[in-house]
Design a protein around this motif. Structure first.
Motif, mmCIF file in Angstrom:
data_model
loop_
_atom_site.group_PDB
_atom_site.id
_atom_site.type_symbol
_atom_site.label_atom_id
_atom_site.label_comp_id
_atom_site.label_asym_id
_atom_site.label_seq_id
_atom_site.Cartn_x
_atom_site.Cartn_y
_atom_site.Cartn_z
ATOM 1 N N SER A 1 -6.584 -5.517 -6.331
ATOM 2 C CA SER A 1 -5.255 -6.005 -5.950
ATOM 3 C C SER A 1 -4.538 -4.967 -5.088
ATOM 4 O O SER A 1 -3.899 -5.314 -4.094
ATOM 5 N N TRP A 2 -4.665 -3.681 -5.443
ATOM 6 C CA TRP A 2 -4.098 -2.616 -4.608
ATOM 7 C C TRP A 2 -4.805 -2.555 -3.258
ATOM 8 O O TRP A 2 -4.175 -2.380 -2.223
ATOM 9 N N GLU B 1 0.452 4.531 2.429
ATOM 10 C CA GLU B 1 0.944 4.609 1.052
ATOM 11 C C GLU B 1 0.151 3.667 0.132
ATOM 12 O O GLU B 1 -0.224 4.042 -0.983
ATOM 13 N N LEU B 2 -0.126 2.459 0.605
ATOM 14 C CA LEU B 2 -0.888 1.505 -0.201
ATOM 15 C C LEU B 2 -2.331 1.977 -0.406
ATOM 16 O O LEU B 2 -2.883 1.835 -1.506
ATOM 17 N N SER C 1 -8.455 -5.111 -11.132
ATOM 18 C CA SER C 1 -7.205 -4.349 -11.118
ATOM 19 C C SER C 1 -7.127 -3.409 -9.917
ATOM 20 O O SER C 1 -6.049 -3.185 -9.358
ATOM 21 N N ASP C 2 -8.242 -2.864 -9.504
ATOM 22 C CA ASP C 2 -8.277 -1.993 -8.319
ATOM 23 C C ASP C 2 -8.156 -2.805 -7.035
ATOM 24 O O ASP C 2 -7.501 -2.388 -6.083
ATOM 25 N N ALA D 1 -3.804 -5.417 -0.951
ATOM 26 C CA ALA D 1 -2.453 -5.180 -0.426
ATOM 27 C C ALA D 1 -2.523 -4.240 0.776
ATOM 28 O O ALA D 1 -1.828 -4.451 1.784
ATOM 29 N N PHE D 2 -3.363 -3.222 0.686
ATOM 30 C CA PHE D 2 -3.557 -2.304 1.815
ATOM 31 C C PHE D 2 -4.139 -3.035 3.020
ATOM 32 O O PHE D 2 -3.649 -2.891 4.139
ATOM 33 N N GLN E 1 -2.247 4.738 -2.935
ATOM 34 C CA GLN E 1 -2.062 4.192 -4.279
ATOM 35 C C GLN E 1 -3.374 3.629 -4.815
ATOM 36 O O GLN E 1 -3.736 3.864 -5.965
ATOM 37 N N PHE E 2 -4.091 2.910 -3.958
ATOM 38 C CA PHE E 2 -5.398 2.400 -4.358
ATOM 39 C C PHE E 2 -6.323 3.554 -4.734
ATOM 40 O O PHE E 2 -6.972 3.530 -5.783
ATOM 41 N N SER F 1 -5.568 5.106 -8.129
ATOM 42 C CA SER F 1 -5.783 4.276 -9.313
ATOM 43 C C SER F 1 -7.211 3.745 -9.437
ATOM 44 O O SER F 1 -7.593 3.272 -10.501
#
Length: 87
Positions: A28-29, A7-8, A25-26, A32-33, A11-12, A15
């Motif tokens: 950070s996603w 899911e992470l 900004s990219d 997280a992954f 999302q990355f 976006s």
């Protein structure tokens, strides 16, 4: 790949600005992954599995960007392993 890590990554991928990879900004996603994958013990996600999740590429530049991000994943996992063993 665990549902949470997938899911992470999805999302990355949705976006991300694939024309200019590495924007804060990219990332950070993306980070997280990487952390979620590491915590779930998924430290050997294959290039194929990664590329399947981030989706098909429309241009050669996008292919290169996605391969670059896969390498960032492997580097992130190496860094987290090194950090864990040093503590």
């Amino acid at each position: 790949m665990s549902p949470h890590a997938k899911e992470l990554l999805e999302q990355f991928a949705k976006s991300a600005n694939w024309k200019h990879v590495g924007l804060p900004s990219d990332m950070s996603w993306f980070f997280a992954f990487v952390i979620a994958a590491y915590r779930a013990g998924e430290q050997d996600i294959s290039e194929k599995e990664f590329l399947d999740v981030v989706g098909k590429s429309k241009t050669q530049r996008e292919v290169a960007a996605k391969l670059y991000m896969f390498n960032q994943y492997t580097n992130g996992i190496k860094l987290l392993k090194a950090f864990e063993t040093s503590n």
